[in-house]
Design an enzyme around this catalytic site. Structure first.
Site, mmCIF file in Angstrom:
data_model
loop_
_atom_site.group_PDB
_atom_site.id
_atom_site.type_symbol
_atom_site.label_atom_id
_atom_site.label_comp_id
_atom_site.label_asym_id
_atom_site.label_seq_id
_atom_site.Cartn_x
_atom_site.Cartn_y
_atom_site.Cartn_z
ATOM 1 N N THR A 32 0.830 -1.203 0.000
ATOM 2 C CA THR A 32 0.000 0.000 0.000
ATOM 3 C C THR A 32 0.863 1.251 0.000
ATOM 4 O OG1 THR A 32 -1.738 -1.199 1.192
ATOM 5 C CG2 THR A 32 -1.867 1.197 1.179
ATOM 6 N N ASP A 217 -4.410 -2.903 -7.418
ATOM 7 C CA ASP A 217 -3.999 -3.652 -6.230
ATOM 8 C C ASP A 217 -4.640 -5.043 -6.258
ATOM 9 O OD1 ASP A 217 -2.867 -4.215 -3.799
ATOM 10 O OD2 ASP A 217 -4.306 -3.069 -2.621
ATOM 11 N N GLU A 218 -4.045 -5.995 -5.533
ATOM 12 C CA GLU A 218 -4.563 -7.367 -5.443
ATOM 13 C C GLU A 218 -4.821 -7.941 -6.839
ATOM 14 O OE1 GLU A 218 -4.387 -8.769 -2.727
ATOM 15 O OE2 GLU A 218 -4.816 -7.400 -1.069
ATOM 16 N N ARG A 606 -0.902 -14.057 8.618
ATOM 17 C CA ARG A 606 -1.664 -13.015 9.318
ATOM 18 C C ARG A 606 -1.031 -12.712 10.677
ATOM 19 N NH1 ARG A 606 -2.829 -10.894 5.385
ATOM 20 N NH2 ARG A 606 -1.493 -12.530 4.538
#
Length: 673
Positions: A32, A217-218, A606
């Site tokens: 980001t 993005d992604e 995560r």
């Protein structure tokens, strides 16, 4: 411009602007920051205006955060006109600007999933005796065709059997009805602008001039139509940067195509590739385990995450007898760690493969009075009964709201089927008026007659009378009479799975009506208290739908592995890491274990500080307790970094070795079969 320290690879990705660029961004690698810094670089160093740049991502929350970051760096003036949105919002923007070219009225309606299901139910009423699951399966097939840029005639021509041919013909009827209603569905927000840009050179040139540089993005989550849209918007020069990670491609079930990463090299031979491999999130042990696990998948681009953080604690593998013990053990572990280290509940996340696994967890958390939040839970405003009643309210306030009209014209059923609505919609389009207004025109009789005409005019009279009475007298009395007159309470009993569920749904309706009553009191001084109240509640519904994930509360986070992508937590508990659950049984049968491995990789990455993995010896499946086997993914991780609780029990070395052999034997037996 606020300066952020970039590592060499991040800086390379920011400054590469003269050729198409693929940024392979590993988990937690600061992608980001790269995207936002690149937007600023394009504006400050490369001569682009903000309104010539578009950045696209997959969630409204991510788009909102990205726009806020760029605005903070550049200031409001320099960032003015910058497009940061989801793919679907970008597509919606194109449709709105090109509605005349498309032959669509400006105030077109957008169908959500429930609108589409209601239309499909009407279309199938006479030709197909289908239950809800069958209707949903047809809609999934239509969605897949649209994602692959297939129109109804293409689907009909390529149908392989009678079932597929029937679905393709329903696709044709569905498309015709949408056109008559001046409506599009969610998939059309990509399909329609993509086909328009593909076949209309004037529009294509106009958007090339509008969007001079595109960031995505992604990117690994794009489907066929989204990739085609990217190519059409950027042209042969390929003025774009796409950011993605093939190791986190976990959405093939909804059309995502990881091969789009490979297609870029074919379609843009001058493509540059930059790898972001430094992870700023997790400790070294977690990253090592993630790298070793995902190395079992084939890769088009090789990369290996690394971190300069501490190596961290071993990854704990806790074994329990049954899945209800698993839930109790996790809650006990969270409470113990929270107290020992003075942590907050929001520092913990519990991840699992399927939504059904949350039931036992919720019970255990409630018993211990632990606050929690389940991401993706159905909100109050997302419930069908609330959307129905809101549609009645919206139509009472604004008769030109075609979306509201379509939703409740036949809810409850009043003989206004798909054919009637199609004829009414076609006439309204020709007259360039709303569907509700068209009901009362004499000219409608040339398009509609018999019971259909009688039914729509009766419905129009009911709503007109209610609207007049609201402005003349007691609004709440009129609303309650309207709900009783149309028989909505009885309709809930007819369409709910049980009387208990019907009463629950009706209690939601009464709660909404109580909100209206309170709003009327608060807005008593307004020119139109009812309209003001309805507008505020509809705004609340929009905020609830778009911003519910922004809440920052001190609660343990519960979510599926799919929902966890893009998030991070200090302490993660990964449940049910067993064969036929992770990897899932259907994926094993379909030989698609690679995506399940990517899903496990997402779960592992995560975690920032600690990762605890749960394995149950028995688990309830299909109504009975069955034996479980530890997932193959545990054996693929570096054993020296795993702390198997089983091996720390007070048993002899010979017994430990025997247990280890049995564990491996069970796993090998499962895999070989």
């Amino acid at each position: 411009m606020a300066s952020i320290q970039l590592n060499p690879q991040q800086e390379l990705a920011v400054k590469q602007t003269t050729s198409p660029l693929l940024v392979l961004a590993g988990a937690g690698s600061g992608k980001t920051a790269v995207i936002t810094q690149k937007i600023a670089h394009l504006i400050i160093r490369c001569g682009y205006r903000a309104d010539q740049i578009a950045a696209v991502t997959f969630t409204n929350k991510a788009a909102k955060e990205m726009k806020a970051r760029v605005t903070k760096m550049l200031g409001e003036t320099a960032a003015k006109g910058l497009i940061v949105s989801t793919f679907h919002n970008l597509g919606l923007n194109i449709i709105r600007r090109e509605h005349k070219v498309l032959g669509i009225k400006q105030n077109f309606t957008i169908f959500d999933d429930q609108d589409s299901l209601a239309l499909m139910r009407e279309l199938c009423k006479k030709g197909v005796d289908a239950d809800k699951n069958e209707l949903l399966e047809v809609l999934r097939k239509i969605s897949s065709w649209k994602n692959d840029l297939m129109l109804p005639q293409d689907a009909i021509a390529k149908a392989k059997d009678n079932d597929e041919l029937l679905a393709a013909k329903l696709y044709e009827s569905y498309t015709r009805s949408l056109k008559a209603y001046n409506a599009v569905d969610f998939d059309d927000l990509i399909l329609v602008p993509t086909l328009l840009l593909k076949h209309n050179e004037d529009v294509r040139v106009r958007w090339h001039n509008k969007i001079r540089y595109l960031l995505v993005d992604e990117y690994q989550d794009t489907n066929t139509s989204q990739y085609e849209l990217v190519k059409l918007l950027t042209g042969k020069l390929g003025s774009f940067t796409v950011v993605g990670d093939d190791d986190q491609s976990i959405y093939s079930w909804r059309g995502a195509q990881p091969k789009n990463l490979e297609m870029l090299q074919h379609d843009f031979p001058n493509l540059k590739v930059v790898k972001l491999e430094q992870n700023y999130r997790s400790c070294g042990r977690i990253l090592k385990s993630a790298n070793v696990l995902i190395a079992n998948n084939p890769h088009l681009f090789e990369k290996s995450l690394w971190s300069d953080k501490d190596y961290g604690e071993p990854i704990r593998i806790l074994s329990v007898k049954e899945d209800n013990h698993e839930a109790e053990r996790v809650v006990a572990e969270i409470l113990a760690r929270k107290i020992k280290h003075n942590l907050k509940f929001q520092d913990f996340a519990i991840l699992y493969r399927g939504n059904h696994q949350s039931r036992l967890l919720e019970r255990a958390l409630v018993n211990k009075q632990v606050p929690y939040k389940i991401s993706g839970n159905t909100s109050f405003f997302a419930r069908a009964e609330i959307k129905d009643v809101l549609a009645y309210l919206r139509l009472l306030v604004n008769p030109d709201d075609d979306n509201a009209f379509i939703r409740i014209a036949n809810v409850p059923r009043r003989e206004i089927g798909a054919a009637t609505l199609e004829a009414l919609g076609t006439y309204a389009n020709e007259r360039k008026i709303g569907m509700f207004e068209a009901i009362f025109e004499i000219g409608l009789e040339e398009h509609l007659s018999g019971r259909g005409l009688t039914a729509v005019r009766k419905f129009g009279e009911i709503m007109s009378r209610a609207s007049d009475n609201i402005r003349r007298g007691n609004s709440m009395e009129v609303l309650n009479e309207l709900m009783a007159y149309v028989g909505y309470h009885g309709y809930l009993f007819e369409t709910s799975s049980s009387p208990k569920m019907a009463e629950f749904r009706w209690s939601n309706v009464t709660e909404l009506l109580s909100w209206i009553e309170k709003g009327l009191e608060d807005n008593a001084d307004a020119d139109d208290p009812f309209a003001r109240t309805v507008s505020k509640i509809c705004l609340r519904e929009m905020l609830d739908r778009n911003s519910e994930e922004d809440e920052d509360t001190n609660e343990v986070q519960l979510m599926t592995l799919h929902a966890s992508k893009g998030l991070e937590f200090p302490h993660v508990y990964l449940l049910g890491v067993e064969e036929e659950l992770l990897p899932h049984k259907s994926s094993i049968e379909e030989d698609n274990v690679e995506e399940e491995r990517r899903l496990a990789y997402v779960g592992v990455t995560r975690a920032k500080e600690t990762l605890t993995i749960m394995v149950a010896e028995k688990r309830a499946r299909y109504g009975e307790m069955v034996n479980s086997v530890p997932s193959r993914f545990l054996e693929e991780m570096p054993q020296e970094d795993l702390d198997w609780e089983l091996d720390r029990l007070n048993i002899s070395d010979d017994e430990k070795r025997e247990k280890g052999k049995n564990r491996m034997a069970d796993l090998k037996k499962m895999l070989s079969s």
